[in-house]
Scaffold this active site. Structure first.
Site, PDB file in Angstrom:
ATOM      1  CG  HIS A 134       8.883   5.742  29.796  1.00  0.00           C
ATOM      2  ND1 HIS A 134      10.183   6.158  29.922  1.00  0.00           N
ATOM      3  CD2 HIS A 134       8.459   6.192  28.591  1.00  0.00           C
ATOM      4  CE1 HIS A 134      10.528   6.837  28.839  1.00  0.00           C
ATOM      5  NE2 HIS A 134       9.498   6.874  28.017  1.00  0.00           N
ATOM      6  CG  ASP A 211       6.368   7.971  35.172  1.00  0.00           C
ATOM      7  OD1 ASP A 211       5.865   9.044  34.808  1.00  0.00           O
ATOM      8  OD2 ASP A 211       7.079   7.254  34.437  1.00  0.00           O
ATOM      9  CD  GLN A 214       2.126   9.557  28.597  1.00  0.00           C
ATOM     10  OE1 GLN A 214       1.208  10.283  28.230  1.00  0.00           O
ATOM     11  NE2 GLN A 214       3.238   9.426  27.900  1.00  0.00           N
ATOM     12  CE  LYS A 237       6.021  12.301  28.304  1.00  0.00           C
ATOM     13  NZ  LYS A 237       6.318  11.806  26.965  1.00  0.00           N
ATOM     14  CB  CYS A 376      10.828   4.256  26.416  1.00  0.00           C
ATOM     15  SG  CYS A 376      11.613   5.315  25.225  1.00  0.00           S
TER      16      CYS A 376
HETATM   17  N1  7TS Z   1       7.287   8.159  32.088  1.00  0.00           N
HETATM   18  C1  7TS Z   1       6.270   7.958  31.238  1.00  0.00           C
HETATM   19  C2  7TS Z   1       5.070   7.203  31.690  1.00  0.00           C
HETATM   20  C3  7TS Z   1       6.369   8.464  29.931  1.00  0.00           C
HETATM   21  O1  7TS Z   1       5.362   8.258  29.086  1.00  0.00           O
HETATM   22  C4  7TS Z   1       7.530   9.165  29.537  1.00  0.00           C
HETATM   23  C5  7TS Z   1       7.712   9.650  28.124  1.00  0.00           C
HETATM   24  C6  7TS Z   1       8.527   9.383  30.482  1.00  0.00           C
HETATM   25  C7  7TS Z   1       8.378   8.854  31.741  1.00  0.00           C
HETATM   26  C8  7TS Z   1       9.753  10.181  30.170  1.00  0.00           C
HETATM   27  O2  7TS Z   1       9.398  11.508  29.987  1.00  0.00           O
HETATM   28  P1  7TS Z   1      10.532  12.583  29.623  1.00  0.00           P
HETATM   29  O3  7TS Z   1       9.791  13.856  29.470  1.00  0.00           O
HETATM   30  O4  7TS Z   1      11.494  12.578  30.751  1.00  0.00           O
HETATM   31  O5  7TS Z   1      11.152  12.096  28.347  1.00  0.00           O
HETATM   32  N2  7TS Z   1       7.000   8.946  27.168  1.00  0.00           N
HETATM   33  C9  7TS Z   1       7.139   9.004  25.831  1.00  0.00           C
HETATM   34  C10 7TS Z   1       6.358   8.252  24.971  1.00  0.00           C
HETATM   35  O6  7TS Z   1       5.474   7.500  25.316  1.00  0.00           O
HETATM   36  N3  7TS Z   1       6.748   8.520  23.712  1.00  0.00           N
HETATM   37  O7  7TS Z   1       7.759   9.404  23.745  1.00  0.00           O
HETATM   38  C11 7TS Z   1       8.018   9.710  25.060  1.00  0.00           C
END
Ligand code: 7TS
Length: 422
Positions: A134, A211, A214, A237, A376
């Protein structure tokens, strides 16, 4: 309790999905068409217990923490610190002081890239990432490399969407300072073999950041077993609120690291020209934190523990098996990524000749919410030579029947767009 033991030794639990759905107000709302929420990889829905925990804070003990010497401030502090302990237990961290509250995964990774990175990365050093990251686990390392003259290197993927680990021996050298990689791909759902990579990285003296945005919501994560040095994830999430994230770190590293954002709460003492900083986690929690959100995340962790992560993982696996089987008979449909047994949570696809945004638009008309775009993860899109995919992602509250609705929506889209082209 929602989990019930089953006889099958491989499937440890099954979920009472109807009871689970009853815990989520948004899924009980009357609407026509009914909401079919298949975008939990972007953000998950929120159960009553999380909303209630935050509501209770604002209604009954709303106060700032770590400073008041009156009852409601002491209560707020106790509940905030209790949430930290719950999260430490949830990922099996040795101590709750290894849990730093941030705003989200993105901020957790930026914290490490900036703080640990600035103190440890020099010109000629190497930072190893994967092509399935990501942007939140790529851009902070790009900036660090640009600032210091270090080099970014990439673990490639196979056509099937698995990491090409044959390259690992060549890529991991004494110049590698850190491996920063995702546990589970937000696009493909691939589950990466973290423990093996961590062991190989440590053998050359490199640190490892995972990371886990997920993975922590979808499968049991044990930081001691993984032996990672840092782990980052987001509350929103995993049935928690937005505005709260977590950075786990090994204590010696957190202790050595310089602060990232500074100000109130981060210090032991302040002189005119210099300051002495507090121990972690306070050193990294500058200013008034997201108090209600941390307490809400604590409630989310209680909820997920009660349902059981093994049961959630097994349920998603069943959904994925069904989705792969059902959707693969649609002519012109490409599913990206590995077979269900090597992944969790998400299914990314394209339907010949139809832009993913159009697909998502048609599905929305029948109430099915999916995400379309580059997710992303543009370097991954480039790898597959596409600009976007449509992605359906699942969680504990999804049902097989919802996958049937996804299937019907895809067929409708196919009909509409085939007719138009004639
Ligand atoms: N890393 C991974 C693997 C992610 O899926 C996401 C967000 C992030 C980092 C960033 O997370 P945040 O909470 O800091 O925004 N992924 C997604 C997605 O797949 N669709 O919308 C956000």
């Amino acid at each position: 309790m929602h989990a019930q033991p089953m006889n099958d030794a491989l499937t440890l639990h099954t979920l009472d999905v109807e009871a689970i759905r009853n815990d989520f107000p948004i899924l009980k709302q009357e609407s026509d068409p009914r909401l079919i929420y298949l975008d939990s990889a972007a953000t998950s829905q929120t159960p009553d217990c999380v909303v209630n925990a935050m509501d209770e804070y604002y209604r009954t003990y709303n106060a700032n923490i770590h400073r008041g010497i009156y009852r409601i401030s002491e209560e707020a502090t106790a509940r905030y610190e209790e949430a930290r302990k719950k999260i430490a237990r949830f990922i099996n961290a040795r101590r709750s002081s290894q849990i730093v509250f941030t705003r989200n995964t993105t901020e957790s990774i930026n914290l490490v890239a900036y703080s640990w990175g600035s103190a440890n990365i020099r010109e000629g050093d190497e930072i190893l990432v994967t092509v399935m990251e990501h942007h939140s686990n790529l851009l902070p390392w790009q900036l660090l490399a640009q600032r210091t003259g270090a080099k970014l290197r990439f673990i490639e993927i196979t056509e099937e969407g698995l990491l090409q680990l044959d390259d690992l021996d060549r890529l991991l050298t004494e110049r590698t300072r850190i491996v920063a990689m995702t546990h589970v791909s937000n696009v493909l759902g691939t589950i990466n073999p973290i423990q093996d990579i961590t062991a190989a990285a440590h053998a050359v003296g490199a640190k490892v950041l995972i990371d886990a945005a997920q993975s922590v919501p979808h499968l049991p994560v044990d930081v001691q077993q993984m032996d990672c040095d840092f782990l980052a994830f987001s509350g929103h999430k995993m049935c928690g609120p937005t505005g709260i994230g977590v950075l786990y770190g090994k204590l010696d590293l957190l202790e050595e690291m310089p602060p990232f954002l500074v100000g109130g709460s981060t210090i032991r003492s302040v002189q005119r020209e210099h300051s002495i900083y507090a121990d972690p986690p306070a050193k990294f929690e500058a200013g008034t934190p997201s108090i209600a959100e941390a307490i809400g995340l604590g409630a989310a962790v209680d909820y997920l523990r009660k349902v059981g992560l093994e049961a959630i993982y097994a349920h998603e696996h069943e959904l994925l098996e069904y989705a792969h089987q059902k959707l693969s008979d649609i002519e012109g449909l490409t599913i990206y990524g590995p077979k269900p047994r090597q992944k969790t949570g998400a299914i990314s696809l394209n339907l010949d000749g139809i832009h993913p945004h159009d697909l998502a638009g048609v599905l929305d008309v029948s109430g099915v919410a999916i995400r379309a775009g580059h997710h992303c993860a543009q370097p991954l899109m480039q790898q597959y030579d596409v600009i976007a995919t449509a992605r359906a992602s699942f969680y504990l509250y999804n049902t097989l029947e919802e996958i049937d609705r996804l299937y019907d929506g895809l067929l409708t889209a196919k009909k509409i767009f085939t007719r138009r082209r004639r």
